[in-house]
Design a protein around this motif. Structure first.
Motif, PDB file in Angstrom:
ATOM      1  N   SER A 136       0.844  -1.187   0.000  1.00  0.00           N
ATOM      2  CA  SER A 136       0.000   0.000   0.000  1.00  0.00           C
ATOM      3  C   SER A 136       0.879   1.237   0.000  1.00  0.00           C
ATOM      4  O   SER A 136       1.978   1.232   0.557  1.00  0.00           O
ATOM      5  CB  SER A 136      -0.897   0.030   1.235  1.00  0.00           C
ATOM      6  OG  SER A 136      -1.757  -1.094   1.292  1.00  0.00           O
ATOM      7  N   CYS A 137       0.376   2.284  -0.606  1.00  0.00           N
ATOM      8  CA  CYS A 137       1.069   3.570  -0.603  1.00  0.00           C
ATOM      9  C   CYS A 137       0.036   4.638  -0.278  1.00  0.00           C
ATOM     10  O   CYS A 137      -0.892   4.866  -1.068  1.00  0.00           O
ATOM     11  CB  CYS A 137       1.718   3.834  -1.949  1.00  0.00           C
ATOM     12  SG  CYS A 137       2.410   5.507  -2.130  1.00  0.00           S
ATOM     13  N   SER A 138       0.212   5.268   0.863  1.00  0.00           N
ATOM     14  CA  SER A 138      -0.711   6.312   1.297  1.00  0.00           C
ATOM     15  C   SER A 138      -0.124   7.680   0.990  1.00  0.00           C
ATOM     16  O   SER A 138       1.050   7.934   1.267  1.00  0.00           O
ATOM     17  CB  SER A 138      -0.975   6.175   2.792  1.00  0.00           C
ATOM     18  OG  SER A 138      -1.629   4.961   3.070  1.00  0.00           O
ATOM     19  N   ALA A 139      -0.956   8.540   0.434  1.00  0.00           N
ATOM     20  CA  ALA A 139      -0.508   9.875   0.046  1.00  0.00           C
ATOM     21  C   ALA A 139      -1.144  10.932   0.926  1.00  0.00           C
ATOM     22  O   ALA A 139      -2.299  10.800   1.339  1.00  0.00           O
ATOM     23  CB  ALA A 139      -0.863  10.136  -1.407  1.00  0.00           C
ATOM     24  N   SER A 140      -0.380  11.987   1.180  1.00  0.00           N
ATOM     25  CA  SER A 140      -0.905  13.126   1.927  1.00  0.00           C
ATOM     26  C   SER A 140      -0.257  14.396   1.412  1.00  0.00           C
ATOM     27  O   SER A 140       0.798  14.353   0.779  1.00  0.00           O
ATOM     28  CB  SER A 140      -0.622  12.966   3.423  1.00  0.00           C
ATOM     29  OG  SER A 140       0.772  12.919   3.659  1.00  0.00           O
ATOM     30  N   GLY A 141      -0.917  15.506   1.665  1.00  0.00           N
ATOM     31  CA  GLY A 141      -0.336  16.794   1.332  1.00  0.00           C
ATOM     32  C   GLY A 141      -0.608  17.294  -0.068  1.00  0.00           C
ATOM     33  O   GLY A 141      -0.063  18.325  -0.462  1.00  0.00           O
ATOM     34  N   GLY A 201       2.735   5.104  -9.637  1.00  0.00           N
ATOM     35  CA  GLY A 201       3.472   3.943 -10.103  1.00  0.00           C
ATOM     36  C   GLY A 201       4.182   3.238  -8.966  1.00  0.00           C
ATOM     37  O   GLY A 201       4.385   3.813  -7.891  1.00  0.00           O
ATOM     38  N   TRP A 202       4.513   1.996  -9.219  1.00  0.00           N
ATOM     39  CA  TRP A 202       5.368   1.216  -8.317  1.00  0.00           C
ATOM     40  C   TRP A 202       6.647   0.871  -9.082  1.00  0.00           C
ATOM     41  O   TRP A 202       6.588   0.358 -10.208  1.00  0.00           O
ATOM     42  CB  TRP A 202       4.675  -0.070  -7.871  1.00  0.00           C
ATOM     43  CG  TRP A 202       3.597   0.136  -6.861  1.00  0.00           C
ATOM     44  CD1 TRP A 202       2.260   0.220  -7.082  1.00  0.00           C
ATOM     45  CD2 TRP A 202       3.776   0.259  -5.451  1.00  0.00           C
ATOM     46  NE1 TRP A 202       1.587   0.401  -5.899  1.00  0.00           N
ATOM     47  CE2 TRP A 202       2.497   0.425  -4.871  1.00  0.00           C
ATOM     48  CE3 TRP A 202       4.883   0.248  -4.599  1.00  0.00           C
ATOM     49  CZ2 TRP A 202       2.292   0.587  -3.504  1.00  0.00           C
ATOM     50  CZ3 TRP A 202       4.693   0.405  -3.241  1.00  0.00           C
ATOM     51  CH2 TRP A 202       3.408   0.571  -2.697  1.00  0.00           C
ATOM     52  N   PHE A 203       7.761   1.169  -8.448  1.00  0.00           N
ATOM     53  CA  PHE A 203       9.069   0.816  -8.979  1.00  0.00           C
ATOM     54  C   PHE A 203       9.739  -0.145  -8.004  1.00  0.00           C
ATOM     55  O   PHE A 203       9.323  -0.249  -6.846  1.00  0.00           O
ATOM     56  CB  PHE A 203       9.948   2.062  -9.119  1.00  0.00           C
ATOM     57  CG  PHE A 203       9.498   3.020 -10.186  1.00  0.00           C
ATOM     58  CD1 PHE A 203       8.431   3.884  -9.981  1.00  0.00           C
ATOM     59  CD2 PHE A 203      10.153   3.076 -11.407  1.00  0.00           C
ATOM     60  CE1 PHE A 203       8.012   4.776 -10.963  1.00  0.00           C
ATOM     61  CE2 PHE A 203       9.762   3.962 -12.401  1.00  0.00           C
ATOM     62  CZ  PHE A 203       8.692   4.816 -12.176  1.00  0.00           C
ATOM     63  N   ARG A 204      10.780  -0.795  -8.461  1.00  0.00           N
ATOM     64  CA  ARG A 204      11.561  -1.621  -7.558  1.00  0.00           C
ATOM     65  C   ARG A 204      13.029  -1.550  -7.930  1.00  0.00           C
ATOM     66  O   ARG A 204      13.379  -1.284  -9.087  1.00  0.00           O
ATOM     67  CB  ARG A 204      11.082  -3.073  -7.567  1.00  0.00           C
ATOM     68  CG  ARG A 204      11.338  -3.832  -8.854  1.00  0.00           C
ATOM     69  CD  ARG A 204      10.707  -5.213  -8.763  1.00  0.00           C
ATOM     70  NE  ARG A 204      10.933  -5.984  -9.997  1.00  0.00           N
ATOM     71  CZ  ARG A 204      10.392  -7.178 -10.221  1.00  0.00           C
ATOM     72  NH1 ARG A 204       9.585  -7.731  -9.310  1.00  0.00           N
ATOM     73  NH2 ARG A 204      10.652  -7.810 -11.338  1.00  0.00           N
ATOM     74  N   GLN A 205      13.853  -1.777  -6.927  1.00  0.00           N
ATOM     75  CA  GLN A 205      15.290  -1.811  -7.153  1.00  0.00           C
ATOM     76  C   GLN A 205      15.890  -2.933  -6.337  1.00  0.00           C
ATOM     77  O   GLN A 205      15.805  -2.935  -5.104  1.00  0.00           O
ATOM     78  CB  GLN A 205      15.941  -0.483  -6.792  1.00  0.00           C
ATOM     79  CG  GLN A 205      17.412  -0.413  -7.177  1.00  0.00           C
ATOM     80  CD  GLN A 205      17.961   1.001  -7.133  1.00  0.00           C
ATOM     81  OE1 GLN A 205      17.407   1.888  -6.490  1.00  0.00           O
ATOM     82  NE2 GLN A 205      19.067   1.225  -7.827  1.00  0.00           N
ATOM     83  N   ARG A 234      -6.069   1.585  -7.292  1.00  0.00           N
ATOM     84  CA  ARG A 234      -6.068   2.771  -6.436  1.00  0.00           C
ATOM     85  C   ARG A 234      -7.459   3.030  -5.898  1.00  0.00           C
ATOM     86  O   ARG A 234      -8.462   2.658  -6.505  1.00  0.00           O
ATOM     87  CB  ARG A 234      -5.553   3.996  -7.200  1.00  0.00           C
ATOM     88  CG  ARG A 234      -6.438   4.464  -8.332  1.00  0.00           C
ATOM     89  CD  ARG A 234      -5.729   5.545  -9.156  1.00  0.00           C
ATOM     90  NE  ARG A 234      -5.464   6.743  -8.364  1.00  0.00           N
ATOM     91  CZ  ARG A 234      -4.537   7.648  -8.693  1.00  0.00           C
ATOM     92  NH1 ARG A 234      -3.810   7.487  -9.793  1.00  0.00           N
ATOM     93  NH2 ARG A 234      -4.362   8.719  -7.930  1.00  0.00           N
ATOM     94  N   ASP A 235      -7.472   3.700  -4.747  1.00  0.00           N
ATOM     95  CA  ASP A 235      -8.721   4.134  -4.127  1.00  0.00           C
ATOM     96  C   ASP A 235      -8.552   5.617  -3.830  1.00  0.00           C
ATOM     97  O   ASP A 235      -7.906   5.991  -2.842  1.00  0.00           O
ATOM     98  CB  ASP A 235      -8.985   3.341  -2.845  1.00  0.00           C
ATOM     99  CG  ASP A 235     -10.326   3.661  -2.226  1.00  0.00           C
ATOM    100  OD1 ASP A 235     -10.881   4.739  -2.507  1.00  0.00           O
ATOM    101  OD2 ASP A 235     -10.820   2.852  -1.434  1.00  0.00           O
ATOM    102  N   VAL A 295      -2.745   3.879  -3.169  1.00  0.00           N
ATOM    103  CA  VAL A 295      -2.536   3.018  -4.325  1.00  0.00           C
ATOM    104  C   VAL A 295      -1.978   1.693  -3.814  1.00  0.00           C
ATOM    105  O   VAL A 295      -1.251   1.661  -2.817  1.00  0.00           O
ATOM    106  CB  VAL A 295      -1.590   3.672  -5.359  1.00  0.00           C
ATOM    107  CG1 VAL A 295      -0.215   3.932  -4.778  1.00  0.00           C
ATOM    108  CG2 VAL A 295      -1.498   2.855  -6.629  1.00  0.00           C
ATOM    109  N   TYR A 296      -2.355   0.616  -4.487  1.00  0.00           N
ATOM    110  CA  TYR A 296      -1.994  -0.727  -4.041  1.00  0.00           C
ATOM    111  C   TYR A 296      -1.216  -1.466  -5.124  1.00  0.00           C
ATOM    112  O   TYR A 296      -1.356  -1.186  -6.315  1.00  0.00           O
ATOM    113  CB  TYR A 296      -3.254  -1.525  -3.714  1.00  0.00           C
ATOM    114  CG  TYR A 296      -4.163  -0.877  -2.706  1.00  0.00           C
ATOM    115  CD1 TYR A 296      -5.278  -0.143  -3.123  1.00  0.00           C
ATOM    116  CD2 TYR A 296      -3.924  -0.995  -1.339  1.00  0.00           C
ATOM    117  CE1 TYR A 296      -6.122   0.457  -2.206  1.00  0.00           C
ATOM    118  CE2 TYR A 296      -4.764  -0.396  -0.411  1.00  0.00           C
ATOM    119  CZ  TYR A 296      -5.865   0.322  -0.850  1.00  0.00           C
ATOM    120  OH  TYR A 296      -6.697   0.927   0.066  1.00  0.00           O
TER     121      TYR A 296
END
Length: 125
Positions: free
Chosen positions: A21-26, A35-39, A72-73, A79-80
């Motif tokens: 999960s990715c929570s956004a604020s502001g 988007g989702w990235f990875r490294q 996303r919601d 975003v999930y």
């Protein structure tokens, strides 16, 4: 200033599932493509999946197509990334990213506006 905070990473056996999960604020989350990235260690950052501001357009990398799904919601500013059938090669730090333009996330991620700090996913064999 938009802040992104990832959660849901952890250790899982191969074949298992996780949901990030990715929570956004502001900011106005509903206007941003996400988007989702990875490294992985020793490797470059790569785009895993992306989604338009309204969820109508999605993209996933060939390596995860059929196994991962982005959603996303906007009511929850979240975003999930649902990850199924995980493989050891999916082991990486996963980052959430946001930008006004889906194009930037897909093709010019060096210019993406906002990044989370990442969450570690480890898949054991």
């Amino acid at each position: 200033q938009v802040q992104l905070v990832e959660s849901g990473g952890g250790l899982v056996q191969a074949g298992g599932s996780l949901r990030l999960s990715c929570s956004a604020s502001g900011g106005t989350f509903s206007t941003y493509a996400m988007g989702w990235f990875r490294q992985a260690p020793g490797k470059e950052r790569e785009l895993v999946a992306a989604i338009s501001w309204n969820g109508e357009n999605t993209y996933s990398a060939e390596s995860v197509t059929g196994r991962f799904a982005i959603s996303r919601d906007n009511a929850k500013n979240t975003v999930y990334l649902q990850m199924n059938s995980l493989k050891p090669e999916d082991t990486a730090v996963y980052y959430c990213a946001g930008d006004q333009m889906l194009y930037t996330i897909r093709f010019d991620h060096e210019r993406v506006d906002y990044w989370g700090k990442g969450t570690l996913v480890t898949v054991s064999s």
